[in-house]
Structure formats: C-alpha cells, structure tokens
Design an enzyme around this catalytic site. Structure first.
Site, PDB file in Angstrom:
ATOM      1  N   HIS A 294      61.332  74.640  23.000  1.00 56.29           N
ATOM      2  CA  HIS A 294      62.778  74.626  22.807  1.00 56.29           C
ATOM      3  C   HIS A 294      63.243  73.192  22.654  1.00 56.29           C
ATOM      4  CE1 HIS A 294      67.019  75.476  23.437  1.00 56.29           C
ATOM      5  NE2 HIS A 294      66.702  76.708  23.095  1.00 56.29           N
TER       6      HIS A 294
ATOM      7  N   ASP B 219      63.212  84.294  23.445  1.00 58.26           N
ATOM      8  CA  ASP B 219      62.756  85.269  22.450  1.00 58.26           C
ATOM      9  C   ASP B 219      61.392  85.847  22.762  1.00 58.26           C
ATOM     10  OD1 ASP B 219      64.958  85.214  20.796  1.00 58.26           O
ATOM     11  OD2 ASP B 219      64.329  83.305  19.967  1.00 58.26           O
TER      12      ASP B 219
ATOM     13  N   HIS C 151      65.054  79.487  14.858  1.00 66.64           N
ATOM     14  CA  HIS C 151      66.252  79.762  15.677  1.00 66.64           C
ATOM     15  C   HIS C 151      66.239  81.257  16.017  1.00 66.64           C
ATOM     16  CE1 HIS C 151      70.156  79.234  17.329  1.00 66.64           C
ATOM     17  NE2 HIS C 151      70.883  78.973  16.246  1.00 66.64           N
TER      18      HIS C 151
END
Ligand code: CMC
Length: 424
Positions: free
Chosen positions: A307, A364, A266
């Site tokens: 994801h 990210d 996460h």
C-alpha cells in the site's frame, strides 16, 4: 496557523527562502511551498508521495502504525459497532447522528433509491458482456442529465441533495449492471429494506422468486461497504477533488472517480486478487508466484499486498479476514482459494523481500473471497468498491466546495525539446 518555519537555500539564489510549516491535529508537519512560485521555483513530486494537496478534516491514516480514523473514530470500532449509513452520515457531517438524525437520514436515503425510468435505456445501449465498471462510468456521469434541480455547486442544499441521491442510487445502478449482464429483469429497490439487504435483494431476487437473505451476509456486506467508505486523498478521491475544482457537477466528478478506481493498482485489485488466486491454483505453486513477485524483471505483483500509505497491516484487512471466516462458516463453504490465500499470506509475511519493504495484506486481499462466497461475480467486485467509496468521494467534494478554493493545476519539470523553428 504557521508556528514554525522551514528555511531553504538554493544554489544561484542569494537569499534564504522562508517557508511556513503547519501542524495538523495528527500526522507529520507540512511545509507550505507556495512562496516558491514567486521565486521562480516549483517542487517536484511524481506520484504525490510527499505532497499534501489539500487541508481536510474527514479521514486520517497513520500508515506506520496501521491506523485509519474517520472523523477521529477508528475504522475497526466503526466496522464492529456502527453501520454503513451511520458512517455515511459521519463522513458527510463530521459527527455521529443521534437516534432522531439517524432515522431521518436513513429515511431520506431510502426514499432516493429509485432511478429515472429513462436511464434504463442507457443500459440497453451496452453490450451484455460489457464490464460493469464501464457501464457505471457511463450511467453515473449520465445522472447529471437527469437531476438539474440540484446542480448548483455553490448551494449547500443542492450539494446535500446530490450526496443523498448518489448514496441512494449507487446500489440500484450497480445491481442493474449485474442483472443486465445475465439478461434478467431489473429489480426495483424496496424502501422498507436496509441498505445492504436491499442491494443483495436487487442482485439476487427475480420477479418470480424473492431472495432470502441471511443476516450474516447482510452484516458482511454492510461491513464491506463500511471498510471501503473513505481513505483520505487516494487516486480516485484526488481525481474527484481535481475534477470538482473546475466546477464540474458532482455526478460527472463521481464518474471521474469511478474511472480512476477501476485500475488494478487501486480498486481493481480485489478482482485481480481472485484472478491471481485462481492462477496459483494450488498451494504447491505459491513459491513460484512469490518468486515472480520478487523478480524486478517480471511485472507480476502480489495482488492485495502493499500500500502506498500503510507500512504495516492495513487495519481494514484484519476486520475483512474475520468477516471472511464468518461468511464461509455461515455458508458452510470450504473454499480452496481461501486456503491458498491464507498460506500465501503466511509465506509472504515471513519472506525478507516483503518484510523489508513492509508489504502487508491490504483491504482487497480477503474482500474478494467474501464476495465470491456470496455469489457475486468477480467483475462486480470493483463496482462494489465504487458504491462504497461514493460517500468518501462526495464528502471530499463537498468539503472542497464548502470553503474558498481554486482550480487544481499541477506544474511539471519539462525535459522535452527546446523552442525550435518549423523547417521552412
Ligand atoms: N508485490 C510485489 N512487490 C511489491 C508489491 C507487490 N504487491 N507492492 C510493492 N512492491 C515492491 C515494489 O516493487 C518496490 O520494490 P523496490 O523497492 O525493490 O523497487 C517496493 O515494494 C515499493 O513499492 P512501490 O511500487 O514504490 O509502492 P507504491 O506505493 O508506488 O505502490 C501499490 C503501492 C498498492 C500500487 C503496490 O503495493 C501494488 O501494486 N500492490 C498490488 C495492488 C494492490 O493490491 N492494490 C490495492 C491497494 S489497497 C486498495 C486501494 O486503496 O485502492
């Protein structure tokens, strides 16, 4: 609300079970499985892949198309044309503020930035090399012990004040983690500075020297905050909602969210991306790491890729890449890690393994390179994610408490030992 029905037959049950089907404003229809409990049945959905755990009006994601909307507004438009505090107002209140509302909101947040002096003692109890996320879990939970005047979760004004306090104090608490780790004095917030600028100042100024912050970096920081502000019912937001469902106070709930965010699957992924790029070390080594990522026997995964919801480009990653280019140009940095990241992305996007599984770079992938270029240490990356996501968490927590609700209590498929007697 239910204009359609689903019909379910189950072996051994001689009736057809009718289940209401609801349509949202966007997204797939949802089957209401609650009548099943009355028939002695539960649904089974590990990882909540097919479960809508709540009704919400805050954020919508279309993972196949790569769309992310906050209160209906596309994330790329918000990132380009709005700013973080305006997005906070939007998430919390449902509409964009007018000029007067925005001024009042920014002013309110600016006037809640200081933390109770006693809280400083908490920091001193941590080892200097403590991970800042460990400190954040502790100090944010500890805010419950300081702000007793706003803890009535059934009072909308109390909930609002808690939201303001959390948005305002997170940058102060986060910067204090960094200052503590390097043994420098804590810097007080300055209420005449903008949100992102204030954070960078508290990170990099010292009582001896004021940090001159470039507008490009302020804008990039603000964008990073905006791009992380909310993301629907992810693991940490669901944690906050579940913790909140027991009636726990908001500071405790946000501390629970911070804990859930910490993991590398996460929020910890931005830190893990940099670790991975460093490990790769050279463009020539990329094929070896791609091979490892594809090997089912190897736990290694390409960090910053894939994801749960997006089966397309994460719309946030495109803005992040553009911001990354702007920051590196402003700082005149030629980062070899960026070259590795760019090449890795190119190779992965052409590799059948990633193509077939629809694994694209996520938010990210580039954020770590930007933060590194700004001089922010890797261990602070997830803290910055937590700061940014606090508005999402508190908006969902507030939404939960703004309508009738009940405690969250999932059930299970039990496969353990049957009842047996203790050996006599
Ligand atoms: N590298 C290699 N293979 C992957 C990756 C990856 N990063 N992500 C998924 N896969 C494979 C996975 O092994 C599986 O293959 P198979 O079908 O052969 O078993 C397939 O793709 C589907 O993956 P999954 O594990 O079922 O997907 P998930 O929805 O459970 O996991 C995820 C989503 C984000 C945890 C995962 O993609 C991952 O671990 N990515 C790396 C960590 C990361 O970047 N996380 C940040 C997410 S974005 C920020 C946030 O919202 O927190």
């Amino acid at each position: 609300m239910a204009d359609k029905k689903a019909r379910l037959t189950v072996d051994g049950l001689d009736e057809v079970i009718e289940l209401p089907v609801y349509s949202g404003t966007e997204g797939p229809d949802v089957i209401d499985v609650r009548p099943l409990t009355g028939k002695g049945l539960f649904t089974y959905d590990p990882g909540f892949v097919s479960t809508a755990a709540c009704e919400s009006q805050i954020t919508y994601i279309d993972g196949d198309k790569g769309i992310l909307l906050h209160r209906g507004y596309p994330i790329d438009q918000l990132a380009e044309q709005s700013d973080y505090l305006e997005v906070c107002y939007l998430l919390l209140n449902g509409e964009l503020p007018n000029a007067e509302e925005k001024k009042r909101f920014v002013n309110t947040i600016s006037n809640h930035t200081m933390v109770h002096e006693q809280l400083i003692s908490f920091y001193k109890g941590f080892r200097r090399d403590a991970h800042p996320m460990a400190i954040m879990c502790g100090v944010v939970g500890a805010l419950s012990a300081f702000y007793h005047d706003s803890l009535d979760i059934n009072n909308a004004n109390h909930r609002e004040v808690c939201a303001y306090r959390l948005i305002a104090k997170m940058p102060t608490l986060a910067a204090m983690c960094y200052k503590y780790s390097i043994g420098q004095p804590f810097m007080f917030p300055r209420n005449d500075k903008g949100y992102a600028e204030n954070f960078l100042r508290m990170m990099f100024s010292t009582p001896c020297a004021e940090y001159e912050v470039s507008p490009v970096l302020v804008r990039a920081m603000d964008r990073i905050f905006t791009l992380h502000a909310d993301h629907e019912q992810n693991a940490s937001t669901s944690t906050v909602r579940l913790a909140g469902s027991s009636g726990a106070n908001p500071f405790a709930c946000i501390a629970a969210g911070i804990a859930a965010l910490w993991g590398p699957a996460h929020g910890g992924a931005n830190e893990a991306v940099l670790t991975m790029l460093n490990e790769i070390g050279d463009e020539a080594n990329i094929p070896e790491f791609i091979k490892r990522a594809k090997d089912p026997e190897d736990p290694f995964r390409l960090m910053g890729f894939g994801h749960r919801v997006y089966r397309n480009f994460d719309p946030r990653s495109r803005v992040m890449k553009k911001t990354c280019d702007e920051v590196l140009a402003e700082l005149n940095i030629d980062d070899p890690l960026l070259r590795i990241a760019t090449r890795l992305e190119e190779i992965a996007l052409e590799d059948p393994y990633f193509v077939e599984r629809k694994l694209y770079p996520n938010v990210d992938f580039y954020s770590g390179i930007i933060l590194k270029a700004m001089g922010i240490p890797t261990s602070m990356f997830t803290v910055i994610f937590a700061m940014s996501r606090t508005i999402g968490w508190i908006s969902h927590w507030n939404e939960f408490h703004s309508s009738p609700n009940r405690i969250g209590r999932p059930r299970q498929l039990y496969t353990g030992a049957k009842k047996r007697d203790y050996p006599g």
